[in-house]
Scaffold this motif. Structure first.
Motif, PDB file in Angstrom:
ATOM      1  N   LEU A 187     104.695  84.244  57.792  1.00  9.55           N
ATOM      2  CA  LEU A 187     104.652  84.402  59.248  1.00  9.55           C
ATOM      3  C   LEU A 187     105.681  83.512  59.938  1.00  9.55           C
ATOM      4  N   SER A 188     105.881  82.293  59.417  1.00  8.32           N
ATOM      5  CA  SER A 188     106.882  81.404  59.997  1.00  8.32           C
ATOM      6  C   SER A 188     108.279  82.000  59.876  1.00  8.32           C
ATOM      7  N   GLY A 189     108.554  82.610  58.722  1.00 14.04           N
ATOM      8  CA  GLY A 189     109.836  83.280  58.552  1.00 14.04           C
ATOM      9  C   GLY A 189     110.021  84.416  59.536  1.00 14.04           C
ATOM     10  N   LEU A 190     108.940  85.154  59.803  1.00 10.65           N
ATOM     11  CA  LEU A 190     109.009  86.265  60.744  1.00 10.65           C
ATOM     12  C   LEU A 190     109.373  85.783  62.150  1.00 10.65           C
ATOM     13  N   PHE A 191     108.679  84.742  62.643  1.00  6.89           N
ATOM     14  CA  PHE A 191     108.931  84.274  64.005  1.00  6.89           C
ATOM     15  C   PHE A 191     110.286  83.575  64.125  1.00  6.89           C
ATOM     16  N   THR A 192     110.738  82.920  63.058  1.00  6.92           N
ATOM     17  CA  THR A 192     112.072  82.312  63.077  1.00  6.92           C
ATOM     18  C   THR A 192     113.148  83.394  63.183  1.00  6.92           C
ATOM     19  N   MET A 193     112.969  84.479  62.436  1.00  9.53           N
ATOM     20  CA  MET A 193     113.934  85.580  62.500  1.00  9.53           C
ATOM     21  C   MET A 193     113.905  86.269  63.863  1.00  9.53           C
ATOM     22  N   LEU A 194     112.708  86.410  64.446  1.00 11.17           N
ATOM     23  CA  LEU A 194     112.610  87.043  65.758  1.00 11.17           C
ATOM     24  C   LEU A 194     113.340  86.226  66.824  1.00 11.17           C
ATOM     25  N   PHE A 195     113.310  84.900  66.705  1.00  2.81           N
ATOM     26  CA  PHE A 195     114.067  84.061  67.640  1.00  2.81           C
ATOM     27  C   PHE A 195     115.560  84.372  67.523  1.00  2.81           C
ATOM     28  N   GLY A 196     116.070  84.447  66.285  1.00  2.00           N
ATOM     29  CA  GLY A 196     117.484  84.735  66.082  1.00  2.00           C
ATOM     30  C   GLY A 196     117.874  86.139  66.492  1.00  2.00           C
ATOM     31  N   LEU A 197     116.942  87.085  66.355  1.00  2.44           N
ATOM     32  CA  LEU A 197     117.251  88.464  66.760  1.00  2.44           C
ATOM     33  C   LEU A 197     117.453  88.582  68.263  1.00  2.44           C
ATOM     34  N   GLY A 198     116.990  87.582  69.032  1.00  2.00           N
ATOM     35  CA  GLY A 198     117.264  87.576  70.462  1.00  2.00           C
ATOM     36  C   GLY A 198     118.747  87.613  70.762  1.00  2.00           C
ATOM     37  N   TYR A 199     119.565  87.070  69.853  1.00  2.00           N
ATOM     38  CA  TYR A 199     121.028  87.112  70.025  1.00  2.00           C
ATOM     39  C   TYR A 199     121.535  88.543  69.884  1.00  2.00           C
ATOM     40  N   PHE A 200     121.084  89.238  68.836  1.00  2.00           N
ATOM     41  CA  PHE A 200     121.583  90.592  68.580  1.00  2.00           C
ATOM     42  C   PHE A 200     120.980  91.611  69.535  1.00  2.00           C
ATOM     43  N   TRP A 201     119.775  91.330  70.017  1.00  2.00           N
ATOM     44  CA  TRP A 201     119.143  92.226  70.992  1.00  2.00           C
ATOM     45  C   TRP A 201     119.548  91.885  72.425  1.00  2.00           C
TER      46      TRP A 201
ATOM     47  N   SER B 223     121.912  81.830  62.483  1.00  2.00           N
ATOM     48  CA  SER B 223     121.466  80.464  62.204  1.00  2.00           C
ATOM     49  C   SER B 223     119.948  80.382  62.116  1.00  2.00           C
ATOM     50  N   PHE B 224     119.254  81.368  62.688  1.00  2.00           N
ATOM     51  CA  PHE B 224     117.795  81.451  62.593  1.00  2.00           C
ATOM     52  C   PHE B 224     117.346  82.484  61.560  1.00  2.00           C
ATOM     53  N   ILE B 225     118.058  83.592  61.491  1.00  2.00           N
ATOM     54  CA  ILE B 225     117.625  84.688  60.614  1.00  2.00           C
ATOM     55  C   ILE B 225     117.681  84.281  59.143  1.00  2.00           C
ATOM     56  N   VAL B 226     118.759  83.615  58.733  1.00  2.00           N
ATOM     57  CA  VAL B 226     118.889  83.224  57.321  1.00  2.00           C
ATOM     58  C   VAL B 226     117.811  82.219  56.914  1.00  2.00           C
ATOM     59  N   PRO B 227     117.564  81.135  57.667  1.00  2.00           N
ATOM     60  CA  PRO B 227     116.442  80.257  57.310  1.00  2.00           C
ATOM     61  C   PRO B 227     115.090  80.974  57.320  1.00  2.00           C
ATOM     62  N   GLY B 228     114.920  81.948  58.233  1.00  2.00           N
ATOM     63  CA  GLY B 228     113.676  82.713  58.253  1.00  2.00           C
ATOM     64  C   GLY B 228     113.467  83.501  56.975  1.00  2.00           C
ATOM     65  N   ILE B 229     114.533  84.087  56.474  1.00  2.00           N
ATOM     66  CA  ILE B 229     114.444  84.828  55.208  1.00  2.00           C
ATOM     67  C   ILE B 229     114.110  83.880  54.060  1.00  2.00           C
ATOM     68  N   ILE B 230     114.701  82.685  54.068  1.00  2.00           N
ATOM     69  CA  ILE B 230     114.475  81.720  52.984  1.00  2.00           C
ATOM     70  C   ILE B 230     113.018  81.283  52.936  1.00  2.00           C
ATOM     71  N   ILE B 231     112.423  80.913  54.101  1.00  2.00           N
ATOM     72  CA  ILE B 231     111.043  80.434  54.069  1.00  2.00           C
ATOM     73  C   ILE B 231     110.077  81.565  53.718  1.00  2.00           C
ATOM     74  N   ALA B 232     110.358  82.782  54.151  1.00  2.00           N
ATOM     75  CA  ALA B 232     109.495  83.911  53.782  1.00  2.00           C
ATOM     76  C   ALA B 232     109.548  84.163  52.277  1.00  2.00           C
ATOM     77  N   ALA B 233     110.748  84.074  51.690  1.00  2.00           N
ATOM     78  CA  ALA B 233     110.884  84.262  50.245  1.00  2.00           C
ATOM     79  C   ALA B 233     110.149  83.172  49.478  1.00  2.00           C
TER      80      ALA B 233
END
Length: 504
Positions: free
Chosen positions: A122-136, A208-218
């Motif tokens: 879940l932490s990885g999910l919310f970290t990635m969602l923060f970074g997706l704010g840039y692309f969205w 900078s957020f999406i990659v760490p989010g993927i790492i913690i989820a993995a």
């Protein structure tokens, strides 16, 4: 012709069964909490990119009249950007502090493996969602604040769970040193988080957020597959948290290096009881589980209140550096965002050394509180010196960052690891280890209140000058030291009593 057995496998087979599983637990929990801190660090690196000095980049290509903020990311493009950054930090840290008190209670009652791995995903999910704010192309403050709140709540699953797992496998004898080394995951995570975030901070900060989010989820998935919560689950012997000691005529324990009278004679990977080769690979039949301790019951354990309040102020200092050091370096030393992020990792490198040093000294002397107090006393003048002379040259800056990191993070590391595990397995609990997660959550939850206050106060005070921020940090260090006075006096009296008996 068949090759000889691989050297690494021969080494593993030579190790006792308990040592293999203890080593696996240490490495796995180390990597898990490294990923937690890795996913927290990007916000401090990205801040300087959300509100950069646009005038240094040349004229505004859109011919907008406001040339100083044309490259900033709304809503952080106003003059109140420091307050907005403080709101982002506070959203995460207040949620973390509140959630931590509840997290320990859940951690005692739910399987740690499920609890920890679910929180990481879940932490990885919310970290990635923060970074997706840039692309969205999201420019609404509330989106980022909600992501920070959700991430803060789910990140509370980490600390009580990993400390409880390590405490289940290791006794008190070398706990300070082992956990001092193990606790370097905090600094390693901060360093990796800074370096990973720095790769994309100037080009596409969302990554900078999406990659760490993927790492913690993995890592959450890996934790689910391999974590062993209790030695009994795999047929290993549980550690001895306390060993009965002989008492002299006055009733005082004759334990040599522990003035509190509690010591374990096992080494860091020693095996208690019968030989591991005589035990079955199948899990032992679990005995009737003791009831989990209540919140008020945990508060009554001697030392919990003092160390919790001390950690409040120690963590205030540490987290202010965690969230504001890169921006301070950019503003004062005028480095780029990436250079400031790289330089700030030296503070965390010093934290690794400080945690190991604090654990080693406290194991040798038996004085956890005294070790913390001495380091806090020395940290106060070093913070003053760093603010006034730390930017006089790159060499001075490097040296001061390492020293300040060691002195600031050493006590913080010792309290959140060895002290929490000691108190969670305190002799007053009569062998009930179900308090470990709750005690850890109380101590770290109280500390997290300081972690929330520090960055918030830094955001409010920094417009008046960085000197005032450092005065606030020095005052917090002094208060942290004073709150340990009663425990330090108790330890000193224990040493004096021991020396008097030895001379007699």
């Amino acid at each position: 012709m068949r090759a000889a057995l691989a050297p690494g496998i021969r080494l593993l087979r030579a190790l006792p069964r308990d040592s293999r599983y203890r080593g696996l637990t240490l490495v796995l929990t180390f990597l898990c909490y490294t990923s937690y801190h890795l996913s927290r660090k990007p916000i401090s690196i990205v801040k300087s990119q959300l509100h950069p000095n646009c005038s240094a980049l040349g004229p505004n290509p859109h011919n907008d009249s406001n040339s100083s903020t044309w490259c900033s990311w709304a809503p952080f493009d106003g003059d109140n950007y420091n307050e907005l950054f403080g709101a982002l930090d506070n959203a995460f840290l207040v949620a973390y502090a509140i959630g931590m008190f509840i997290s320990g209670i859940f951690g005692e009652r739910l399987p740690l493996r499920y609890y920890l791995s679910g929180g990481m995903v879940l932490s990885g999910l919310f970290t990635m969602l923060f970074g997706l704010g840039y692309f969205w192309d999201i420019h609404v403050l509330w989106y980022f604040i909600i992501m920070q709140i959700c991430n803060g709540l789910v990140q509370t699953t980490g600390w009580p769970a990993v400390v409880a797992c390590v405490g289940n496998w290791f006794g008190k004898g070398k706990r300070g040193l082992i956990m001092g080394i193990w606790n370097s995951h905090t600094s390693v995570g901060n360093i990796l988080g800074s370096l990973i975030a720095g790769v994309w901070v100037s080009s596409a900060w969302g990554l900078s957020f999406i990659v760490p989010g993927i790492i913690i989820a993995a890592m959450g998935v890996i934790c689910f597959l391999f974590l062993v919560e209790y030695p009994e689950d795999v047929g290993c012997s549980p550690p001895l948290h306390h060993v009965a000691s002989d008492e002299d005529a006055g009733g005082a324990p004759t334990t040599e290096k522990d003035p509190e009278g509690i010591a374990s004679h096992e080494g860091p990977l020693s095996v208690s009881g019968q030989s591991s080769t005589a035990r079955s690979d199948s899990p032992k039949e679990p005995a009737e589980e003791p009831e989990a301790i209540s919140f008020l019951g945990a508060l009554r354990i001697p030392g919990v209140v003092e160390f919790s309040l001390c950690l409040l102020f120690a963590k205030l200092v540490s987290y202010t550096f965690l969230y504001w050091l890169p921006l301070y370096i950019v503003n004062v030393a005028h480095f780029s965002a990436k250079e400031a992020g790289d330089l700030s990792t030296l503070f965390d490198a010093g934290g690794i050394l400080g945690g190991i040093f604090a654990g080693l000294i406290s194991d040798y002397t038996g004085g956890r509180a005294t070790t913390c107090c001495v380091m806090l006393v020395v940290a106060a003048p070093m913070l003053f010196l760093y603010n006034h002379v730390g930017q006089n040259g790159i060499g001075t800056s490097i040296a001061m960052l390492i020293v300040c990191g060691a002195l600031v993070n050493g006590p913080y590391a010792l309290i959140t690891t060895a002290v929490s595990a000691d108190l969670g397995t305190h002799e007053s609990l009569k062998g009930n280890a179900k308090a470990l997660s709750t005690v850890t959550a109380i101590i770290d939850g109280t500390g997290s209140i300081g972690a929330a206050l520090g960055p918030l106060l830094a955001g409010l005070i920094s417009p008046t000058g960085w000197n005032n921020v450092f005065y606030m940090l020095i005052a917090a260090d002094v208060l942290a030291c004073l709150l340990l006075t009663r425990v330090v006096v108790k330890e000193v009296r224990g040493w004096c009593g021991y020396m008097a008996r030895k001379r007699g």
